[in-house]
Design a protein around this motif. Structure first.
Motif: not given
Length: 93
Positions: A47-50, A67-75, A83-88
């Motif tokens: 859910d929420g992946a590009p 272990p804890k999830v710090n981030a998820i990177h996608y290709w 790059a994550p979409v960050v709303p302004f």
């Protein structure tokens, strides 16, 4: 929801089970990597992946030895980092 591959070294699979509940998605398949010995490919619905994401990497950090999830990177399918979409914030007049 996107179907994404997560490549994991076989010796790390047990550790992945401890973080699975913290991911916003679920596994729907598993197979050995055809190109890398000792690697398993997990097919994940995230859910929420590009929408164009093809592979992912889970970035972890340890807190009190857990272990804890710090981030998820996608290709994407070409290996280009998404790059994550960050709303302004909207300017309020």
């Amino acid at each position: 929801m996107a179907a994404i591959e997560l490549h994991i070294a076989n010796e790390m699979l047990d550790h992945f089970e401890t973080i699975r509940p913290h991911l916003d998605g679920h596994e729907f398949g598993r197979r050995p990597s055809p190109t890398a010995m000792g690697v398993t490919i997990l097919d994940m619905q995230m859910d929420g992946a590009p929408e164009q994401a093809k592979t992912m990497e889970v970035v972890l950090h340890l807190i009190d030895g857990q272990p804890k999830v710090n981030a998820i990177h996608y290709w994407d399918k070409h290996g280009i980092f998404l790059a994550p979409v960050v709303p302004f914030p909207r300017k309020v007049s």
